[in-house]
Design an enzyme around this catalytic site. Structure first.
Site, PDB file in Angstrom:
ATOM      1  N   GLN A  34      39.244  17.289  41.125  1.00  0.00           N
ATOM      2  CA  GLN A  34      40.057  17.162  39.720  1.00  0.00           C
ATOM      3  C   GLN A  34      39.860  18.063  38.828  1.00  0.00           C
ATOM      4  OE1 GLN A  34      37.723  15.428  36.835  1.00  0.00           O
ATOM      5  NE2 GLN A  34      39.025  14.618  35.528  1.00  0.00           N
ATOM      6  N   SER A  47      38.567  21.670  34.099  1.00  0.00           N
ATOM      7  CA  SER A  47      37.641  22.776  33.437  1.00  0.00           C
ATOM      8  C   SER A  47      38.785  24.180  34.007  1.00  0.00           C
ATOM      9  CB  SER A  47      36.410  22.559  34.237  1.00  0.00           C
ATOM     10  OG  SER A  47      35.999  21.174  33.879  1.00  0.00           O
ATOM     11  N   SER A  54      34.274  19.994  41.535  1.00  0.00           N
ATOM     12  CA  SER A  54      33.917  19.362  42.159  1.00  0.00           C
ATOM     13  C   SER A  54      34.756  18.186  43.942  1.00  0.00           C
ATOM     14  CB  SER A  54      33.111  17.755  42.139  1.00  0.00           C
ATOM     15  OG  SER A  54      31.946  17.858  40.621  1.00  0.00           O
ATOM     16  N   GLU A 102      37.229   8.381  33.514  1.00  0.00           N
ATOM     17  CA  GLU A 102      35.812   9.201  34.708  1.00  0.00           C
ATOM     18  C   GLU A 102      35.063   8.495  33.752  1.00  0.00           C
ATOM     19  OE1 GLU A 102      36.065  13.182  33.234  1.00  0.00           O
ATOM     20  OE2 GLU A 102      34.631  13.519  34.778  1.00  0.00           O
ATOM     21  N   GLU A 107      27.211  15.877  23.667  1.00  0.00           N
ATOM     22  CA  GLU A 107      27.514  16.493  22.403  1.00  0.00           C
ATOM     23  C   GLU A 107      28.904  15.869  21.994  1.00  0.00           C
ATOM     24  OE1 GLU A 107      26.189  18.409  25.075  1.00  0.00           O
ATOM     25  OE2 GLU A 107      24.454  18.966  23.277  1.00  0.00           O
TER      26      GLU A 107
HETATM   27  C1  LIG Z   1      28.032  18.619  38.266  1.00  0.00           C
HETATM   28  C2  LIG Z   1      28.817  19.049  37.959  1.00  0.00           C
HETATM   29  C3  LIG Z   1      31.269  17.763  38.200  1.00  0.00           C
HETATM   30  C4  LIG Z   1      31.582  19.244  37.606  1.00  0.00           C
HETATM   31  N1  LIG Z   1      32.872  18.213  38.646  1.00  0.00           N
HETATM   32  C5  LIG Z   1      33.751  19.032  37.601  1.00  0.00           C
HETATM   33  C6  LIG Z   1      35.444  18.357  37.838  1.00  0.00           C
HETATM   34  O1  LIG Z   1      35.414  17.778  39.439  1.00  0.00           O
HETATM   35  N2  LIG Z   1      36.751  18.682  37.747  1.00  0.00           N
HETATM   36  C7  LIG Z   1      36.340  19.485  36.543  1.00  0.00           C
HETATM   37  O2  LIG Z   1      37.304  19.704  35.798  1.00  0.00           O
HETATM   38  N3  LIG Z   1      35.209  20.058  35.079  1.00  0.00           N
HETATM   39  C8  LIG Z   1      34.013  19.581  36.539  1.00  0.00           C
HETATM   40  N4  LIG Z   1      33.012  19.513  36.059  1.00  0.00           N
HETATM   41  C9  LIG Z   1      32.939  20.561  34.743  1.00  0.00           C
HETATM   42  C10 LIG Z   1      32.738  20.064  32.813  1.00  0.00           C
HETATM   43  O3  LIG Z   1      33.577  18.713  32.605  1.00  0.00           O
HETATM   44  C11 LIG Z   1      32.811  20.788  32.374  1.00  0.00           C
HETATM   45  O4  LIG Z   1      30.961  21.483  32.363  1.00  0.00           O
HETATM   46  C12 LIG Z   1      32.334  19.847  31.018  1.00  0.00           C
HETATM   47  O5  LIG Z   1      33.683  19.033  30.749  1.00  0.00           O
HETATM   48  C13 LIG Z   1      31.665  21.334  29.841  1.00  0.00           C
HETATM   49  O6  LIG Z   1      32.934  22.204  29.592  1.00  0.00           O
HETATM   50  P1  LIG Z   1      31.747  23.602  29.763  1.00  0.00           P
HETATM   51  O7  LIG Z   1      30.849  23.940  30.967  1.00  0.00           O
HETATM   52  O8  LIG Z   1      33.003  25.120  29.830  1.00  0.00           O
HETATM   53  O9  LIG Z   1      30.931  23.873  28.054  1.00  0.00           O
HETATM   54  P2  LIG Z   1      31.174  24.767  26.813  1.00  0.00           P
HETATM   55  O10 LIG Z   1      33.093  23.843  26.414  1.00  0.00           O
HETATM   56  O11 LIG Z   1      31.599  25.665  26.472  1.00  0.00           O
HETATM   57  O12 LIG Z   1      30.674  24.160  25.870  1.00  0.00           O
HETATM   58  C14 LIG Z   1      29.183  23.969  25.787  1.00  0.00           C
HETATM   59  C15 LIG Z   1      27.822  23.832  25.022  1.00  0.00           C
HETATM   60  O13 LIG Z   1      28.759  23.784  23.930  1.00  0.00           O
HETATM   61  C16 LIG Z   1      28.989  22.107  22.980  1.00  0.00           C
HETATM   62  N5  LIG Z   1      30.018  22.142  22.561  1.00  0.00           N
HETATM   63  C17 LIG Z   1      31.246  22.537  22.590  1.00  0.00           C
HETATM   64  N6  LIG Z   1      32.102  22.245  21.933  1.00  0.00           N
HETATM   65  C18 LIG Z   1      31.631  21.168  20.922  1.00  0.00           C
HETATM   66  C19 LIG Z   1      31.712  20.565  19.822  1.00  0.00           C
HETATM   67  N7  LIG Z   1      33.074  20.558  19.153  1.00  0.00           N
HETATM   68  N8  LIG Z   1      30.793  19.997  19.151  1.00  0.00           N
HETATM   69  C20 LIG Z   1      29.318  20.094  19.821  1.00  0.00           C
HETATM   70  N9  LIG Z   1      29.179  20.500  20.564  1.00  0.00           N
HETATM   71  C21 LIG Z   1      30.493  20.832  21.349  1.00  0.00           C
HETATM   72  C22 LIG Z   1      28.380  21.580  24.446  1.00  0.00           C
HETATM   73  O14 LIG Z   1      28.072  20.066  24.495  1.00  0.00           O
HETATM   74  C23 LIG Z   1      27.555  22.001  25.461  1.00  0.00           C
HETATM   75  O15 LIG Z   1      26.196  22.222  25.607  1.00  0.00           O
HETATM   76  C24 LIG Z   1      31.755  19.886  36.157  1.00  0.00           C
HETATM   77  C25 LIG Z   1      30.502  19.874  35.662  1.00  0.00           C
HETATM   78  C26 LIG Z   1      29.227  20.062  36.356  1.00  0.00           C
HETATM   79  C27 LIG Z   1      27.892  19.942  35.821  1.00  0.00           C
END
Ligand SMILES: Cc1cc2nc3c(=O)[nH]c(=O)nc-3n(C[C@H](O)[C@H](O)[C@H](O)COP(=O)(O)OP(=O)(O)OC[C@H]3O[C@@H](n4cnc5c(N)ncnc54)[C@H](O)[C@@H]3O)c2cc1C
Length: 375
Positions: free
Chosen positions: A109, A112, A144, A227, A345
């Site tokens: 997928q 991100s 992933s 998902e 969150e």
């Molecule tokens: C093991 C693992 C596997 C993954 N696999 C995939 C995959 O296969 N494909 C893929 O596309 N992605 C994948 N991801 C990515 C995952 O979907 C993202 O890490 C996730 O959506 C969070 O985005 P970010 O890391 O950019 O954090 P950010 O969006 O930068 O968030 C950082 C923090 O701020 C908080 N926050 C942000 N906006 C708000 C708001 N409006 N209100 C309150 N709190 C907020 C968040 O909750 C978080 O705690 C994976 C992640 C992990 C850990």
């Protein structure tokens, strides 16, 4: 014997799982409509109510049938399949569904990006039309299974001049296409389940677009809601998450305390409630109606798994940290549960706004063209 039970028995008599080649067996099971009984006829199913799927699966397991590598197929089965079935045309469904279900083709997928996780609609990866193809440039992250995948579901920006949710288009990308570069990332557990993916002048035929140009946000909602149910609901068999901890209770009487007994029972009740709620959600999704309620199931699963693995580590103390013991690994892997597939969150926001009808977050960028947003 019900019609379905009879059908399964006839299939097993005609395809002895102990002597039939693995892929041949799984392809035949798909063609017989016994892959997912609620899927359409001709596409692995029989168009039936999904309620009896558990009994069908159990009959195949009891007969020693090969599985379709569900751990590797987690994105294909849980996210790509519902999206293709809902938004794909007949040719796309016929091309992708069978090898997806058999496990012969693995999916990943590409959603991100380094600057777009929770705020997925702000993503930058560009797709520009060129004849009957699209040319894609950008970077994805945390992908992933990208190192094993043949296909990817991909969201791109096709119109930077409109607000962020409107200028997106959804594709299926061939991971073997020129210009796709996969670089592994090391995670907390020491493994490399996920990757960075760089896309440089990658060409995608328009026939691999899912949904209309500019409708990528709506298509991605089917994926994201599926998902959450598949992460939140998929791994909760009766007492399942608690099994290692219960085993410790049984095998290590010297570690037992009255307090631990109480904690185990409380967690079991919570795991049971989560399992029952997710059973209903899974039926809803199987019927093609993924809903925002899946966010609550995923929230509950992440929280529960983190509490269970923390308790297991606490009970086993030093033993839980031994390299060959997996309690430490389970604890570390569970940290990702409240991030992957949408952070807790964000899921609380979704439940608040879309299930409970509470006032929404203030979104000042909603009507601003994406190209004018600060980056
Ligand atoms: C093991 C693992 C596997 C993954 N696999 C995939 C995959 O296969 N494909 C893929 O596309 N992605 C994948 N991801 C990515 C995952 O979907 C993202 O890490 C996730 O959506 C969070 O985005 P970010 O890391 O950019 O954090 P950010 O969006 O930068 O968030 C950082 C923090 O701020 C908080 N926050 C942000 N906006 C708000 C708001 N409006 N209100 C309150 N709190 C907020 C968040 O909750 C978080 O705690 C994976 C992640 C992990 C850990």
């Amino acid at each position: 014997m019900s019609d379905l039970t009879e059908r399964v028995a006839e299939f097993l008599a005609a395809h002895d799982p102990t002597t039939t080649d693995r892929w041949e067996f799984l392809r035949a099971r798909f063609d017989a409509g016994l892959a997912r009984i609620n899927w359409p006829v001709g596409l692995g199913g029989l168009g039936l109510d999904p309620g009896e799927q558990g009994a069908v699966d159990a009959a195949f397991v009891a007969a020693g049938a090969p599985d379709n590598r569900p751990a590797l197929g987690v994105i294909g089965l849980g996210m790509a399949a519902p999206t293709i079935l809902r938004h794909g045309d007949e040719d796309q469904k016929r091309r992708w569904m069978r090898p997806l279900w058999t496990g012969e083709e693995i999916w990943c997928q590409l959603f991100s990006e380094p600057g777009s996780g929770s705020d997925l609609a702000s993503l930058s990866t560009r797709a520009v039309p060129d004849g009957d193809e699209w040319v894609v440039n950008g970077q994805k992250v945390w992908t992933s299974l990208a190192h094993l995948a043949r296909w990817a579901i991909l969201v791109t920006r096709t119109d930077p001049a409109v607000p962020k949710h409107q200028g997106l288009t959804y594709f299926v990308l061939d991971m073997t296409a020129p210009g796709v570069e996969v670089r592994p990332l090391r995670q907390l557990t020491g493994e490399s389940e996920f990757n960075e993916v760089f896309l440089t002048d990658v060409r995608i035929p328009d026939s691999q677009r899912l949904g209309a140009v500019g409708e990528g946000w709506a298509v991605s909602q089917t994926t994201l809601m599926s998902e959450r149910v598949s992460i939140g609901g998929g791994r909760i068999p009766r007492g399942g998450m608690l099994e290692p901890l219960i085993r410790t209770w049984r095998d290590r009487p010297e570690l037992r305390t009255a307090g631990l007994h109480d904690q185990l029972l409380e967690l079991w009740v919570e795991a049971e409630s989560a399992r029952l709620a997710s059973t209903r959600l899974k039926q809803q999704i199987a019927a093609g109606r993924p809903g925002p309620e899946g966010s609550a199931a995923k929230l509950a699963y992440a929280d529960l798994n983190q509490r269970i693995t923390a308790l297991e580590l606490q009970v086993l103390a030093g033993d839980g940290l031994r390299y060959e013991d997996s309690a430490g690994h389970r604890y570390l892997r569970a940290r990702a549960n409240s991030i992957e597939g949408g952070t807790s969150e964000i899921l609380r926001n979704i439940v608040a706004e879309r299930v409970l009808g509470l006032p929404g977050e203030i979104r000042t960028d909603k009507d601003v063209p994406w190209k004018d947003l600060p980056r």
